[in-house]
Write a protein that holds these residues in place. Structure first.
Motif, PDB file in Angstrom:
ATOM      1  N   ALA A 199     -47.331  -7.511 -43.573  1.00 43.93           N
ATOM      2  CA  ALA A 199     -48.139  -6.214 -43.493  1.00 43.93           C
ATOM      3  C   ALA A 199     -49.008  -5.676 -44.693  1.00 43.93           C
ATOM      4  N   ASN A 200     -49.670  -4.742 -44.601  1.00 40.64           N
ATOM      5  CA  ASN A 200     -50.779  -4.108 -45.686  1.00 40.64           C
ATOM      6  C   ASN A 200     -49.708  -3.228 -46.470  1.00 40.64           C
ATOM      7  N   TYR A 201     -49.116  -3.871 -47.576  1.00 40.71           N
ATOM      8  CA  TYR A 201     -48.419  -2.948 -48.271  1.00 40.71           C
ATOM      9  C   TYR A 201     -48.886  -2.657 -49.922  1.00 40.71           C
ATOM     10  N   ARG A 202     -48.571  -1.380 -50.333  1.00 41.44           N
ATOM     11  CA  ARG A 202     -48.740  -1.024 -51.647  1.00 41.44           C
ATOM     12  C   ARG A 202     -47.719  -0.512 -52.424  1.00 41.44           C
ATOM     13  N   TRP A 204     -45.304   1.106 -49.571  1.00 40.04           N
ATOM     14  CA  TRP A 204     -46.288   1.787 -48.778  1.00 40.04           C
ATOM     15  C   TRP A 204     -47.025   1.178 -47.584  1.00 40.04           C
ATOM     16  N   ARG A 205     -47.070   1.515 -46.411  1.00 42.49           N
ATOM     17  CA  ARG A 205     -48.000   0.681 -45.617  1.00 42.49           C
ATOM     18  C   ARG A 205     -49.178   1.344 -44.948  1.00 42.49           C
ATOM     19  N   LEU A 265     -44.306   5.561 -46.118  1.00 43.50           N
ATOM     20  CA  LEU A 265     -43.397   5.032 -46.910  1.00 43.50           C
ATOM     21  C   LEU A 265     -42.584   4.336 -46.051  1.00 43.50           C
ATOM     22  N   VAL A 266     -42.120   3.151 -46.428  1.00 41.06           N
ATOM     23  CA  VAL A 266     -41.441   2.014 -45.741  1.00 41.06           C
ATOM     24  C   VAL A 266     -40.443   1.487 -46.222  1.00 41.06           C
ATOM     25  N   ALA A 267     -40.292   1.920 -47.601  1.00 46.52           N
ATOM     26  CA  ALA A 267     -39.144   1.254 -48.625  1.00 46.52           C
ATOM     27  C   ALA A 267     -39.209   2.092 -49.875  1.00 46.52           C
ATOM     28  N   ALA A 268     -37.779   2.170 -50.482  1.00 50.19           N
ATOM     29  CA  ALA A 268     -37.936   2.691 -51.857  1.00 50.19           C
ATOM     30  C   ALA A 268     -36.563   2.396 -52.249  1.00 50.19           C
ATOM     31  N   LEU A 269     -36.508   2.658 -53.587  1.00 48.97           N
ATOM     32  CA  LEU A 269     -35.508   2.309 -54.536  1.00 48.97           C
ATOM     33  C   LEU A 269     -35.181   3.165 -55.589  1.00 48.97           C
TER      34      LEU A 269
END
Length: 382
Positions: A2-5, A62-63, A71-75
């Motif tokens: 996917a188009n992730y940032r 981010w997608r 926001l699709v993932a975070a740590l």
């Protein structure tokens, strides 16, 4: 793909509470400590900030394209200049680095500051986002001058993911009370060995005979006076152990206002005056014992305020588990059982990494033996 940032975020305000909490709520091992309210209170009160050696550098994925990025993932991630407030101790590792002329700090740390509670660290919407987050983490730690990366108290499934990504795993032990559907406190006591049951009743009787009563104060009912008194008790505990408190009154008042549904203050009183207090954080199924303190010594008051009153609350509200905090074999005599915890570690220096891997293998064997010994001392009737 996917188009992730990928973005490094130094303030949760740059993410926003709706986006952050929406991601957290998707996690199978979420808890109140991962919420925007709790983390933001730590940061805005400066308890966990660059000033205190906890510089937020949250890793986010981010997608899509702005302004419609998701926001699709975070740590949760911090740059640490020391090892205070972590509860997984690496002081010996830092000392070994220093003795060999190497810098151990700054290091990267993923944890909930001052909170030894297991919960999701890799916050993701799906497997693809998880892969992107892991790849971004590996790029950050390998592309910078940090000595190491440490991820504390992940759930077992995430510990396995981190091991597969090249992290070394470390185990520890905590003590948790599990609710077997007790109808009341006496029903719980009846499941314990006779000596344990007798000792608990004797401890509770001492507090009762001293004329101590208790108020259970839900977060939405807690007054400024309640928080000021609790902070006085909290400070007294740290002073008794000759150490400096990590948290300030601003932090406690912030969580009292922003997450009252997750808070219970227990206040002990004698002759109409408060003498002790404990703070519980909870969700619908788990109660977490956080802090306690007293301004007057009464025999067994600690056990009543920090353990037995919370257990009464758990039973009355059908809570499945009470996590009483880090360490404490003495909790077993009060119905708590040992549970294994995990942490994951990556070190840039190859020789030190190899040495620590060997140490962790030996330590893990010792933890397994310790767990076996603890389980042989099960406090419940066989």
């Amino acid at each position: 793909m996917a188009n992730y940032r990928t973005r490094i975020v130094s303030s949760l305000s740059k993410i926003g509470q709706p986006a952050w909490d929406a991601l957290v709520q998707l996690q199978p091992d979420a808890n109140p400590f991962l919420s925007f309210a709790f983390l933001d209170a730590l940061h805005e009160s400066t308890c966990a900030s660059a000033k205190s050696g906890w510089q937020p550098q949250f890793l986010t994925i981010w997608r899509g394209e702005e302004p419609a990025q998701e926001l699709v993932a975070a740590l949760p991630l911090y740059v640490k200049s020391h090892s205070y407030g972590e509860y997984v101790f690496d002081w010996a590792w830092a000392d070994a680095y220093e003795r060999n002329g190497l810098e151990y700090y700054p290091k990267l740390l993923s944890a909930i500051p001052f909170t030894p509670v297991t919960g999701s660290r890799l916050l993701t919407r799906d497997a693809e986002a998880m892969a992107a987050l892991i790849a971004a983490l590996l790029a950050v730690q390998q592309g910078n001058s940090f000595s190491s990366t440490h991820i504390l108290y992940p759930p077992p499934a995430q510990a396995d993911i981190l091991r597969d990504a090249g992290f070394m795993l470390r185990t520890g032990v905590q003590f948790h009370w599990l609710n077997a559907g007790y109808k009341d406190f006496d029903a719980f006591l009846e499941t314990l060995e006779r000596k344990k049951r007798k000792n608990i009743r004797a401890e509770r009787r001492k507090v009762h005979d001293a004329g101590v009563t208790f108020r259970h104060v839900p977060g939405h009912e807690a007054s400024d006076a309640d928080w000021i008194f609790f902070k006085r008790c909290y400070d007294h505990t740290y002073a008794a152990h000759h150490s400096t408190p990590y948290l300030n009154l601003d932090f406690f008042q912030r969580i009292g206002k922003t997450m009252p549904q997750n808070i219970l203050l227990i206040v002990a009183e004698q002759d109409g005056m408060p003498i002790a207090s404990s703070l519980l954080i909870h969700d619908e199924k788990t109660v977490y014992g956080r802090y306690w303190g007293a301004i007057k010594h009464i025999d067994c008051l600690h056990f009543e305020t920090a353990y037995y009153q919370p257990l009464e609350f758990c039973i009355a509200n059908n809570m499945a588990c009470f996590e009483g905090g880090a360490q404490g074999e003495h909790k077993m005599a009060r119905g708590f059982l040992p549970q294994k915890t995990w942490s994951a570690h990556w070190l840039a220096h190859a020789a030190f990494s190899n040495a620590i891997e060997e140490f962790l293998q030996r330590e893990s064997g010792g933890i397994d033996t310790y767990m076996d010994e603890l389980n042989e001392r099960n406090p419940f009737k066989l």
